[in-house]
Motif scaffolding. Structure first.
Motif, PDB file in Angstrom:
ATOM      1  N   LEU A   1      -3.063   0.748   6.513  1.00 41.24           N
ATOM      2  CA  LEU A   1      -4.337   0.133   6.136  1.00 41.24           C
ATOM      3  C   LEU A   1      -5.501   1.070   6.413  1.00 41.24           C
ATOM      4  O   LEU A   1      -6.442   1.159   5.631  1.00 41.24           O
ATOM      5  CB  LEU A   1      -4.526  -1.186   6.889  1.00 41.24           C
ATOM      6  CG  LEU A   1      -3.562  -2.314   6.511  1.00 41.24           C
ATOM      7  CD1 LEU A   1      -3.791  -3.521   7.398  1.00 41.24           C
ATOM      8  CD2 LEU A   1      -3.737  -2.681   5.043  1.00 41.24           C
TER       9      LEU A   1
ATOM     10  N   GLY B   1      -0.708  -0.206  11.939  1.00 39.85           N
ATOM     11  CA  GLY B   1      -1.829  -0.408  11.030  1.00 39.85           C
ATOM     12  C   GLY B   1      -2.321   0.862  10.355  1.00 39.85           C
ATOM     13  O   GLY B   1      -3.404   0.869   9.764  1.00 39.85           O
TER      14      GLY B   1
ATOM     15  N   GLN C   1       0.835  -1.195   0.000  1.00 38.56           N
ATOM     16  CA  GLN C   1       0.000   0.000   0.000  1.00 38.56           C
ATOM     17  C   GLN C   1       0.871   1.247   0.000  1.00 38.56           C
ATOM     18  O   GLN C   1       1.780   1.376   0.819  1.00 38.56           O
ATOM     19  CB  GLN C   1      -0.897   0.040   1.242  1.00 38.56           C
ATOM     20  CG  GLN C   1      -1.878  -1.115   1.356  1.00 38.56           C
ATOM     21  CD  GLN C   1      -3.035  -0.989   0.374  1.00 38.56           C
ATOM     22  OE1 GLN C   1      -3.276   0.073  -0.184  1.00 38.56           O
ATOM     23  NE2 GLN C   1      -3.759  -2.070   0.165  1.00 38.56           N
TER      24      GLN C   1
ATOM     25  N   ALA D   1      -8.266   3.118  -1.407  1.00 31.29           N
ATOM     26  CA  ALA D   1      -7.288   2.040  -1.520  1.00 31.29           C
ATOM     27  C   ALA D   1      -6.311   2.353  -2.648  1.00 31.29           C
ATOM     28  O   ALA D   1      -6.707   2.633  -3.768  1.00 31.29           O
ATOM     29  CB  ALA D   1      -7.998   0.715  -1.797  1.00 31.29           C
TER      30      ALA D   1
ATOM     31  N   SER E   1      -7.819   2.237   3.414  1.00 25.44           N
ATOM     32  CA  SER E   1      -9.210   1.786   3.386  1.00 25.44           C
ATOM     33  C   SER E   1     -10.191   2.914   3.621  1.00 25.44           C
ATOM     34  O   SER E   1     -11.280   2.933   3.049  1.00 25.44           O
ATOM     35  CB  SER E   1      -9.426   0.688   4.432  1.00 25.44           C
ATOM     36  OG  SER E   1      -9.212   1.195   5.740  1.00 25.44           O
TER      37      SER E   1
END
Length: 288
Positions: free
Chosen positions: A272, A269, A227, A280, A276
């Protein structure tokens, strides 16, 4: 600031959102009237507006009003961004101590045609650079940060953002997008492992007129577990150092700082949450 008037409709909308936030099972119009003190017609106008911007939804099952998933996601994304800024600040301070020139941590939000500077060491640098302090917006197609971010994306997502930026209101994006050289720029960035400003971009704020700020920048993406969620750069005055000299002296420490920030963000995290909650962003970055 005390002489500046507040916007009453915004205050009322916030009161509605606060009331809904305190009603996990949702609320009827009657309940909202009681909890906010607003009249039925005023509430209906506010609710229609909030539904229109997808901040509130009305359930088809029980007809109760509730805050939307999108609103919760936006709140979580803001929290994640602030956590990232807090986490990255020591890395930027350390990088500035080594390089002396200032650096910016920038993130991209959804389908925006700009990068937003989230944290900067501009105030810590002993060198003066001609740039606005604070959380400025940076043109996507012309800046080193935007180029680094786009170069780390897969082709489909990158093309979507480039197409949108060309059609946006920012004069820098429009001018640079017309050249249609993004594919070649991406290949060059991936080959050498860092991004530069576009030759046609010499400065100027997002959605503002062009001006030569006498700056140059190199930037690398922040990538963790596939990512891409931001970029890190170094800014310097063009007359003080060439690109080759900056790269020779400081690219290694820039990459190390970016890797450190990305790893720390991954451990919490945050990569993410940002990916999200905002949009994305699948990375294909492999470096040089």
């Amino acid at each position: 600031m005390d002489s500046v008037k507040t916007i009453r409709s915004v205050e009322r909308a916030f009161a509605v959102l606060q009331a809904l936030g305190e009603a996990p099972q949702g609320a009827t119009l009657v309940q909202l009237t009681a909890s906010t003190g607003l009249s039925g017609p005023t509430l209906l106008r506010l609710l229609k507006t909030l539904i229109g911007v997808e901040a509130v939804r009305r359930s088809t099952t029980d007809q109760r009003y509730r805050t939307s998933v999108r609103l919760h996601a936006l709140g979580q994304a803001v929290i994640a961004a602030e956590q990232l800024a807090d986490l990255a600040a020591p890395w930027l301070d350390s990088l500035c101590q080594q390089v002396e020139w200032p650096s910016d941590l920038a993130i991209h939000t959804g389908d925006d045609d700009f990068m937003r500077v989230l944290e900067s060491s501009l105030r810590q640098s002993r060198f003066y650079v001609r740039r606005t302090k604070g959380r400025v917006r940076v043109t996507l197609l012309g800046s080193a940060a935007g180029t680094a971010f786009l170069s780390a994306l897969d082709a489909t997502r990158r093309q979507e953002l480039v197409r949108a930026a060309r059609q946006g209101r920012d004069v820098h994006n429009t001018r640079i997008g017309a050249v249609e050289d993004m594919a070649a720029r991406v290949r060059a960035v991936r080959a050498r492992g860092y991004a530069l400003r576009h030759p046609l971009y010499r400065g100027g704020s997002f959605d503002g007129r062009a001006r030569d700020d006498a700056l140059e920048a190199i930037a690398v993406p922040l990538v963790h577990a596939g990512q891409v969620f931001g970029t890190l750069n170094i800014n310097w005055n063009r007359g003080a150092m060439t690109e080759q000299e900056m790269v020779r002296r400081h690219l290694t420490v820039l990459r190390a700082a970016a890797a450190g920030i990305a790893k720390a963000a991954g451990q919490q995290g945050l990569h993410l949450e940002l990916a999200s909650q905002l949009q994305a962003e699948q990375s294909v970055w492999r470096g040089p």
